[in-house]
Every structure is written in C-alpha cells, then in structure tokens.
Design a protein around this motif. Structure first.
Motif, PDB file in Angstrom:
ATOM      1  N   THR A  69       0.844  -1.196   0.000  1.00  0.00           N
ATOM      2  CA  THR A  69       0.000   0.000   0.000  1.00  0.00           C
ATOM      3  C   THR A  69       0.884   1.253   0.000  1.00  0.00           C
ATOM      4  OG1 THR A  69      -1.794  -1.105   1.170  1.00  0.00           O
ATOM      5  CG2 THR A  69      -1.744   1.295   1.303  1.00  0.00           C
ATOM      6  N   VAL A  70       0.493   2.209  -0.839  1.00  0.00           N
ATOM      7  CA  VAL A  70       1.280   3.428  -1.017  1.00  0.00           C
ATOM      8  C   VAL A  70       0.527   4.642  -0.474  1.00  0.00           C
ATOM      9  CG1 VAL A  70       2.286   5.007  -2.719  1.00  0.00           C
ATOM     10  CG2 VAL A  70       2.530   2.540  -3.007  1.00  0.00           C
ATOM     11  N   ILE A  71       1.218   5.445   0.308  1.00  0.00           N
ATOM     12  CA  ILE A  71       0.687   6.735   0.764  1.00  0.00           C
ATOM     13  C   ILE A  71       1.174   7.807  -0.208  1.00  0.00           C
ATOM     14  CG2 ILE A  71       0.643   8.440   2.625  1.00  0.00           C
ATOM     15  CD1 ILE A  71       1.321   6.118   4.560  1.00  0.00           C
ATOM     16  N   LEU A  72       0.241   8.505  -0.839  1.00  0.00           N
ATOM     17  CA  LEU A  72       0.576   9.657  -1.681  1.00  0.00           C
ATOM     18  C   LEU A  72       0.379  10.901  -0.829  1.00  0.00           C
ATOM     19  CD1 LEU A  72      -1.325   8.717  -4.977  1.00  0.00           C
ATOM     20  CD2 LEU A  72       1.009   8.103  -4.285  1.00  0.00           C
ATOM     21  N   GLN A  73       1.432  11.657  -0.610  1.00  0.00           N
ATOM     22  CA  GLN A  73       1.346  12.751   0.354  1.00  0.00           C
ATOM     23  C   GLN A  73       1.727  14.094  -0.263  1.00  0.00           C
ATOM     24  OE1 GLN A  73       4.170  14.423   2.427  1.00  0.00           O
ATOM     25  NE2 GLN A  73       2.490  15.768   3.048  1.00  0.00           N
ATOM     26  N   ALA A  74       0.876  15.093  -0.027  1.00  0.00           N
ATOM     27  CA  ALA A  74       1.127  16.471  -0.463  1.00  0.00           C
ATOM     28  C   ALA A  74       0.372  17.400   0.483  1.00  0.00           C
ATOM     29  CB  ALA A  74       0.659  16.670  -1.902  1.00  0.00           C
ATOM     30  N   HIS A  75       0.780  18.653   0.533  1.00  0.00           N
ATOM     31  CA  HIS A  75       0.089  19.600   1.430  1.00  0.00           C
ATOM     32  C   HIS A  75      -0.830  20.521   0.642  1.00  0.00           C
ATOM     33  CE1 HIS A  75       2.774  23.118   0.598  1.00  0.00           C
ATOM     34  NE2 HIS A  75       3.749  22.244   0.563  1.00  0.00           N
ATOM     35  N   ILE A  76      -1.976  20.837   1.224  1.00  0.00           N
ATOM     36  CA  ILE A  76      -3.015  21.581   0.514  1.00  0.00           C
ATOM     37  C   ILE A  76      -2.946  23.083   0.740  1.00  0.00           C
ATOM     38  CG2 ILE A  76      -4.670  19.703   0.270  1.00  0.00           C
ATOM     39  CD1 ILE A  76      -6.049  20.617   2.806  1.00  0.00           C
ATOM     40  N   ASP A  77      -2.124  23.556   1.660  1.00  0.00           N
ATOM     41  CA  ASP A  77      -1.983  24.996   1.852  1.00  0.00           C
ATOM     42  C   ASP A  77      -0.919  25.552   0.920  1.00  0.00           C
ATOM     43  OD1 ASP A  77      -0.015  23.563   3.409  1.00  0.00           O
ATOM     44  OD2 ASP A  77       0.532  25.461   4.348  1.00  0.00           O
ATOM     45  N   MET A  78      -0.887  26.871   0.771  1.00  0.00           N
ATOM     46  CA  MET A  78       0.102  27.514  -0.086  1.00  0.00           C
ATOM     47  C   MET A  78       0.592  28.816   0.550  1.00  0.00           C
ATOM     48  SD  MET A  78      -2.025  29.295  -3.229  1.00  0.00           S
ATOM     49  CE  MET A  78      -0.678  30.427  -3.607  1.00  0.00           C
TER      50      MET A  78
END
Length: 484
Positions: A69-78
């Motif tokens: 299982t793979v966690i795709l991680q990114a942040h939604i703030d800028m």
C-alpha cells in the motif's frame, strides 16, 4: 492556449480546480471541504483527522492487490505572497494562472505549484480508474508552510501504507531522500519613542524589486535580504547625521527571503543633504555588489508628511546593531554531501512601530546540533539588547536512507525511461517526511516532483514539460510498486 488545455490535462485541470479555491496557510477550511467533497464525490473512503488532514483511500487496481500500500502525500496549503502593487485578497480570490512560454505563472502572486502540483497529481490518480496502482492512501496535510502543523498532529493510526511518496520536490531530475529540520525565532524589544521636533524632516524610505524566494532552497544563491540591506543603508546614513527610524516594515513570511522593506525615517536638518548623499552612495555600492543576482533592485528616499514619533537615539543604536549582527544566510555547508547547505538562517521579517521592534527568523539544519547552534546565535544576539526571545515551531530533519527499496525502484525506472541518472539529494527545505516518519516509522519514504522555480515568491513558476515528465514517472512508479 489555456492552462487547462496543457498535457497531461487530468493533472492541469485538477490544478486549476485547486487554484480556484483560496487556500492560504492557517485558512484552509474551504480547501479541506473541497478535498472532502472531492473524495466523497468519487465514492471513496474519505476522512478527516482531528487536526484537519484529509485522507482519501482507493482500493488497488485489478491484479495489483498483492502490492504494498502506497501513501501519496502532499500539502493543501500555499504561501500567500504578492507584489506590493498587486491588488489581491488571498482569503477570497482564486489564483490567476497563465502560460508564459515554457512555464505556468500567476498574475502578481504566488502560483501555488508548491504543493498544488503534487495535490493535483494525487487527485488525478484517485479520479481515474484506468490508471494501474496498488492500494492508495492519499494524505493531504494542512499548514505545511507555517509550521507543518498537519504533519506534526497527524493521526498515524488512520494509515497503513508501507511506502510514502511525498510529491513536494522541485526539480524533475531529483529524488529527495533527506531534508533539513527547522526552528522559528521571534524577538520583541520595547523602545523609547521621542517626538519629532521641528529641526527634523521626515522621509519615506523603500527598498524593493529583490527576487526573494524560498529561504531553504534558495538560501545559497546569495540573493539580497531586504531587511539587512535596508538596515545597512540606514546605518551608513547614521554615521555623520542624526537619522532616526520612525517605523519600518520589511518582509512578509517566515519561510521566504524578504523582497521588500518600507518605512519612514527622520533626518535632522543640519546634516540632511549629507544623509541623502550617503543614501545614494550606499545604494550605488549595493547595486554594484548585487548587479548579477538582483538586477531589478530599487530604493527610494522621498520627503513625506508624518505625524508619528521616532525611535530614541539610544534604542536606535541598539536596534540597528542587532539587525546588522544577525546571523543570516548560509552558516555551514555539509561535509558529507557536496554542495548541500547544512545550516542556515533567514531574517524574514522586521517591524518597528509604536514602541515595539519585532523580528521573525527561521533557522534550518540537516542536523539537530547545527539547528540548535544557529538558533542559539540568534537568541543571544537579541538578548544582548534586552529583547524577549521566543523560539518554537521546532521540527526534525529527515535522515537519508541510501538503502531505500523505493529509491532503488525509482532510480531504475528513471534511468530506463529518460536514459539518464537521477540526482539523489537531501534538500535544505523542510519537507514533511521528517515529521511524518515519527508517526509512520516503518514507512519507506521518497520525495519527487516537477520543476518549480522561485517558490514562496510572486515569481513562482512551474515548467510545463516537467509536469508531463513527472506524471509519466509517477504512473510507472505506481505500476512497479513491489509486492508485499
């Protein structure tokens, strides 16, 4: 041509959808709801942890059920930064992106490619059932840019993945396997104010047109720090003239190299012309020193009406000395990784107004002892003038793992697809992986992404061709995830 018409369309369209939603750090309510609605609209398991991170889970494609299982991680703030002459409300308006040759940019503001491109890529995988992939857990964290609160407060029990792909690196030929930790230092000093008597003339002073940029990724480029350059100009003007600061406001964000500084100074009339000539002379010297890296630097000194007060002579000397001696930029280079900044600091913000002198700075290091060393230097510098110093927002670095399984997979894929070797790097920025590792200690982590330049500034841009390259590699990585 419209941004939505660029390839891969699925990624660019999700990116434009994101940019229509205001999402500055600390004000993520709307983007969190947008992501929840997105996941639920796809019929996928969608949840939010206590701090506000959004997690969307998607089962494996047919035939991929036995893969990890793979966690795709990114942040939604800028980062929300704009040019001084741009009229824009980040809390109410969407980003206005446009195509400029080989790049996508924004009109007078940050673009949000950091980390909107990573978010859009993850959304594309979630929304397309033709893509082959193992079981996916898409983790969209909040508040990465102003403290990494989402990563720090993550509820790791909601995730089971054993590989984490962080989609927040900014060169398409680079894999990041380590990053710097950081700590914020905020200072405040109360100064005595004096009335501006009739023998003083007030002037508006401004410095602008600097490149700014990311105070981690760009700190080694030698760009001008508006706070330090403004202070240098004022110091030189003080040498043979009575010059006082009335107010000053430089920089905007804790993790951005300051691009602008604006204020008001009072100059005693008997040496007024000397101070003006000194301003011109020092500015000429600075522009000559920085002509290669800061060709658009501009500074002005113009008379103005001002009804406030000025800093006392004693406190003026202390404040200017404290700023001048603030450790800034690269503190130490790494002995282990050639070309890597190990430890740095950036004086991000200076405010002098209404009896209070305040600063904000951010110290970064690949090693905990280095981070503490530079933070101590900043702390002691300001305590010497009697300032109150508060340090917090401490987050750890991410120690490289050269034996990473996913690194070997991705290196092989990159070489096969692009007939070249990727750069395997540790970066001086603060990626969330260091913090996430504390919640997900068994995860094998790597970071990659498209080419982004000048993040954290209104000059931010993302290379169009690199997005396609990143997407092609991303799809192949998902297809080649190892078995359990």
């Amino acid at each position: 041509m419209n941004v939505r018409d660029l390839e891969p369309k699925i990624v660019w369209n999700h990116f434009e959808d994101l940019n229509a939603v205001p999402r500055p750090s600390k004000k993520e309510e709307r983007i969190r709801k947008f992501m929840m609605d997105f996941g639920n609209g796809l019929g996928l398991e969608t949840l939010e942890d206590a701090i506000g991170n959004v997690i969307i889970k998607k089962p494996a494609s047919a035939g991929m059920e036995n893969r990890k299982t793979v966690i795709l991680q990114a942040h939604i703030d800028m980062v929300h930064q704009k040019n001084a002459d741009t009229d824009f409300d980040f809390s109410a308006q969407g980003i206005q992106s446009y195509i400029d040759g080989e790049w996508v940019k924004a009109k007078g503001t940050t673009l949000g490619a950091d980390n909107g491109m990573g978010v859009a890529a993850a959304m594309a995988v979630l929304s397309n059932d033709e893509i082959k992939h193992p079981a996916i857990e898409a983790l969209f964290t909040i508040d990465e840019e102003t403290g990494m609160t989402g990563a720090k407060e993550l509820d790791g029990s909601k995730l089971s993945g054993s590989i984490l792909l962080n989609l927040d690196t900014e060169d398409d030929d680079e894999f990041s396997i380590g990053c710097a930790g950081g700590i914020d230092t905020n200072t405040e000093y109360e100064y005595q104010e004096e009335d501006i008597t009739a023998d003083y003339t007030t002037f508006k002073i401004e410095l602008k047109g600097l490149k700014g940029g990311h105070s981690g990724m760009d700190i080694h480029l030698g760009r001008g720090n508006a706070n330090l350059l403004m202070n240098r100009i004022i110091y030189e003007m003080m040498q043979d003239a009575d010059v006082r600061i009335c107010e000053l406001d430089g920089g905007s964000l804790r993790n951005a190299i300051p691009r602008e500084s604006f204020g008001v100074v009072a100059i005693k009339s008997n040496k007024q012309q000397y101070a003006i000539d000194t301003f011109k002379g020092v500015l000429s010297q600075i522009k000559d020193e920085y002509r290669e890296v800061e060709p658009d630097m501009v500074a002005n000194l113009t008379s103005c009406d001002y009804t406030g007060k000025m800093v006392s002579k004693h406190d003026m000397d202390a404040i200017v000395a404290a700023i001048y001696t603030t450790p800034n930029a690269v503190w130490k280079m790494s002995f282990n990784i050639p070309g890597l900044v190990e430890t740095s600091s950036s004086l991000a913000k200076v405010i002098i107004k209404d009896g209070a002198f305040k600063t904000q700075s951010l110290q970064r290091s690949m090693i905990e002892s280095g981070k503490r060393d530079i933070a101590n230097a900043i702390k002691l510098n300001y305590e010497q003038i009697g300032a109150e110093v508060v340090q917090g927002g401490d987050y750890p670095g991410w120690a490289p793992n050269p034996d990473s399984e996913i690194l070997e997979v991705m290196k092989g894929l990159y070489a096969s697809m692009f007939k070249d070797e990727p750069k395997v790097e540790a970066c001086h920025a603060g990626l969330e992986c260091g913090i996430l590792r504390e919640h997900l200690p068994a995860c094998d982590m790597i970071s990659f992404g498209p080419t982004i330049r000048n993040p954290h500034s209104p000059d931010e841009k993302v290379n169009i061709a690199s997005v396609q390259k990143f997407w092609n590699l991303f799809l192949k990585v998902l297809e080649d995830i190892p078995a359990n």
